[in-house]
Design a protein around this motif. Structure first.
Motif, PDB file in Angstrom:
ATOM      1  N   PRO A 297       0.802  -1.228   0.000  1.00 49.69           N
ATOM      2  CA  PRO A 297       0.000   0.000   0.000  1.00 49.69           C
ATOM      3  C   PRO A 297       0.834   1.277   0.000  1.00 49.69           C
ATOM      4  N   PHE A 298       2.004   1.221   0.615  1.00 48.82           N
ATOM      5  CA  PHE A 298       2.873   2.400   0.647  1.00 48.82           C
ATOM      6  C   PHE A 298       3.286   2.823  -0.762  1.00 48.82           C
ATOM      7  N   PHE A 299       3.400   1.868  -1.643  1.00 50.90           N
ATOM      8  CA  PHE A 299       3.838   2.160  -3.006  1.00 50.90           C
ATOM      9  C   PHE A 299       2.686   2.364  -3.995  1.00 50.90           C
ATOM     10  N   PHE A 300       1.517   1.767  -3.692  1.00 50.33           N
ATOM     11  CA  PHE A 300       0.459   1.764  -4.702  1.00 50.33           C
ATOM     12  C   PHE A 300      -0.862   2.394  -4.267  1.00 50.33           C
ATOM     13  N   ASP A 301      -1.073   2.616  -2.966  1.00 51.91           N
ATOM     14  CA  ASP A 301      -2.342   3.179  -2.509  1.00 51.91           C
ATOM     15  C   ASP A 301      -2.101   4.579  -1.936  1.00 51.91           C
ATOM     16  N   PRO A 302      -2.693   5.601  -2.525  1.00 58.20           N
ATOM     17  CA  PRO A 302      -2.480   6.987  -2.062  1.00 58.20           C
ATOM     18  C   PRO A 302      -2.802   7.193  -0.584  1.00 58.20           C
ATOM     19  N   HIS A 303      -3.742   6.413  -0.045  1.00 59.16           N
ATOM     20  CA  HIS A 303      -4.117   6.566   1.350  1.00 59.16           C
ATOM     21  C   HIS A 303      -2.963   6.230   2.304  1.00 59.16           C
ATOM     22  N   TYR A 304      -2.065   5.362   1.871  1.00 58.71           N
ATOM     23  CA  TYR A 304      -1.009   4.878   2.760  1.00 58.71           C
ATOM     24  C   TYR A 304       0.389   5.331   2.331  1.00 58.71           C
ATOM     25  N   GLN A 305       0.461   6.247   1.384  1.00 59.23           N
ATOM     26  CA  GLN A 305       1.770   6.686   0.891  1.00 59.23           C
ATOM     27  C   GLN A 305       2.343   7.785   1.780  1.00 59.23           C
ATOM     28  N   ASN A 306       2.706   7.390   3.008  1.00 58.64           N
ATOM     29  CA  ASN A 306       3.309   8.322   3.956  1.00 58.64           C
ATOM     30  C   ASN A 306       4.260   7.554   4.869  1.00 58.64           C
ATOM     31  N   GLU A 307       5.234   8.267   5.394  1.00 55.62           N
ATOM     32  CA  GLU A 307       6.261   7.633   6.220  1.00 55.62           C
ATOM     33  C   GLU A 307       5.693   7.083   7.517  1.00 55.62           C
ATOM     34  N   THR A 308       4.658   7.696   8.026  1.00 51.73           N
ATOM     35  CA  THR A 308       4.054   7.227   9.277  1.00 51.73           C
ATOM     36  C   THR A 308       3.590   5.785   9.148  1.00 51.73           C
ATOM     37  N   TYR A 309       2.842   5.516   8.077  1.00 51.45           N
ATOM     38  CA  TYR A 309       2.374   4.147   7.862  1.00 51.45           C
ATOM     39  C   TYR A 309       3.543   3.188   7.687  1.00 51.45           C
ATOM     40  N   LEU A 310       4.510   3.569   6.858  1.00 54.66           N
ATOM     41  CA  LEU A 310       5.642   2.692   6.572  1.00 54.66           C
ATOM     42  C   LEU A 310       6.405   2.331   7.844  1.00 54.66           C
ATOM     43  N   LEU A 311       6.710   3.318   8.668  1.00 55.71           N
ATOM     44  CA  LEU A 311       7.478   3.064   9.891  1.00 55.71           C
ATOM     45  C   LEU A 311       6.680   2.231  10.885  1.00 55.71           C
ATOM     46  N   MET A 312       5.388   2.526  11.014  1.00 56.41           N
ATOM     47  CA  MET A 312       4.564   1.809  11.992  1.00 56.41           C
ATOM     48  C   MET A 312       4.371   0.352  11.596  1.00 56.41           C
ATOM     49  N   VAL A 313       4.141   0.103  10.309  1.00 57.10           N
ATOM     50  CA  VAL A 313       3.911  -1.279   9.884  1.00 57.10           C
ATOM     51  C   VAL A 313       5.220  -2.068   9.841  1.00 57.10           C
ATOM     52  N   LEU A 314       6.306  -1.367   9.525  1.00 59.49           N
ATOM     53  CA  LEU A 314       7.599  -2.043   9.436  1.00 59.49           C
ATOM     54  C   LEU A 314       8.111  -2.453  10.812  1.00 59.49           C
ATOM     55  N   PHE A 315       8.114  -1.493  11.745  1.00 57.94           N
ATOM     56  CA  PHE A 315       8.670  -1.777  13.072  1.00 57.94           C
ATOM     57  C   PHE A 315       7.633  -2.339  14.048  1.00 57.94           C
ATOM     58  N   GLY A 316       6.364  -1.978  13.846  1.00 61.12           N
ATOM     59  CA  GLY A 316       5.331  -2.457  14.767  1.00 61.12           C
ATOM     60  C   GLY A 316       4.795  -3.832  14.429  1.00 61.12           C
ATOM     61  N   VAL A 317       4.898  -4.213  13.139  1.00 62.77           N
ATOM     62  CA  VAL A 317       4.320  -5.492  12.710  1.00 62.77           C
ATOM     63  C   VAL A 317       5.367  -6.415  12.092  1.00 62.77           C
TER      64      VAL A 317
END
Length: 266
Positions: free
Chosen positions: A202-222
């Motif tokens: 989603p970080f690469f293909f969905d405009p709703h999730y194209q932000n660093e907040t989502y990337l960092l939270m899903v990467l380190f939190g999940v």
């Protein structure tokens, strides 16, 4: 049940709650009743297995009679479907289908190789869609539903590994019993690998999730948490470890919910 109700709420949250507040509240309660019924009916049909490795549960512990548990499950199913009547026709149909599916899972699918795992994972992921339907925009709930499906599928296989001895005593044909512990470990690992890849898409293909907040939270939190748990599972493939990993994965689902919600609106 808390996780499930939050999933319904988050599905509606992503779809847009304003104007649908009462529907969303009813959907959360409806889903909780149906999920609770699924838990009870599962305990009812698992009573013989639980007498071997989970004697603390209400039925094997003698705290409630099997017949009473069965009646309680039917009441919960009926109440959950009843609440859906006040939301939308689509949700009534969805509630009925999920209820039938949960009953069928406990009576038949749980005894099969992977089909039972796929079914319960599908039910878990559908909680997001349940909320999305209540808010009349289920499409935005499809991405978190896919995440939940994969997360639960990997966890369900780990739970089968934990219950191998008890399941084997009843002649069940779960994945680890049919094809061995190593195969089940590999399949679970592949599922979690796919989950990790999918959570980043989603970080690469969905405009709703194209932000660093989502990337960092899903990467380190999940993703990193899941990776560490998988590594620990391979180092110590014993029932006690499977039990702990299953528990930690359940906790990590809350981190996943937070990543989706915050990332969506960041």
């Amino acid at each position: 049940l808390l996780l499930g109700s939050l999933s319904v709420f988050f599905g509606a949250f992503l779809a847009g709650i304003p104007g649908h507040e009462m529907r969303v509240i009813l959907a959360c309660f409806s889903a909780v009743m149906i999920m609770a019924a699924g838990n009870v009916i599962n305990d009812y049909y698992d009573a013989d297995i639980d007498r071997i490795n989970k004697q603390f549960r209400p039925i094997p512990a003698g705290e409630i009679k099997s017949a009473s548990a069965f009646k309680f499950a039917i009441i919960l199913f009926a109440f959950g479907i009843f609440l859906s009547i006040f939301i939308t026709v689509s949700l009534i149909i969805f509630a009925i289908l999920i209820s039938i599916g949960l009953f069928f899972y406990s009576t038949r699918l749980k005894q099969t190789v992977l089909l039972g795992n796929l079914a319960v994972s599908l039910f878990s992921g559908s909680a997001f869609i349940y909320g999305g339907i209540a808010a009349e925009n289920f499409q935005v709930a499809l991405i978190p539903a896919l995440f939940a499906f994969l997360f639960h599928l990997g966890r369900e296989i780990i739970k089968d590994l934990e219950d191998m001895e008890a399941d084997g005593s009843r002649g069940l044909k779960t994945l680890p019993i049919r094809y061995g512990k190593q195969t089940a470990l590999r399949v679970s690992t592949v599922v979690f690998f796919v989950l990790g890849v999918v959570t980043l898409l989603p970080f690469f293909f969905d405009p709703h999730y194209q932000n660093e907040t989502y990337l960092l939270m899903v990467l380190f939190g999940v993703d990193i948490v899941v990776l560490l748990l998988v590594l620990f599972m391979w180092r110590n493939p014993v029932p006690l470890v499977f039990n702990r990993i299953s528990f930690y994965l359940k906790l990590d689902m809350f981190a996943g919910l937070l990543a989706i919600a915050v990332g969506f609106y960041a």
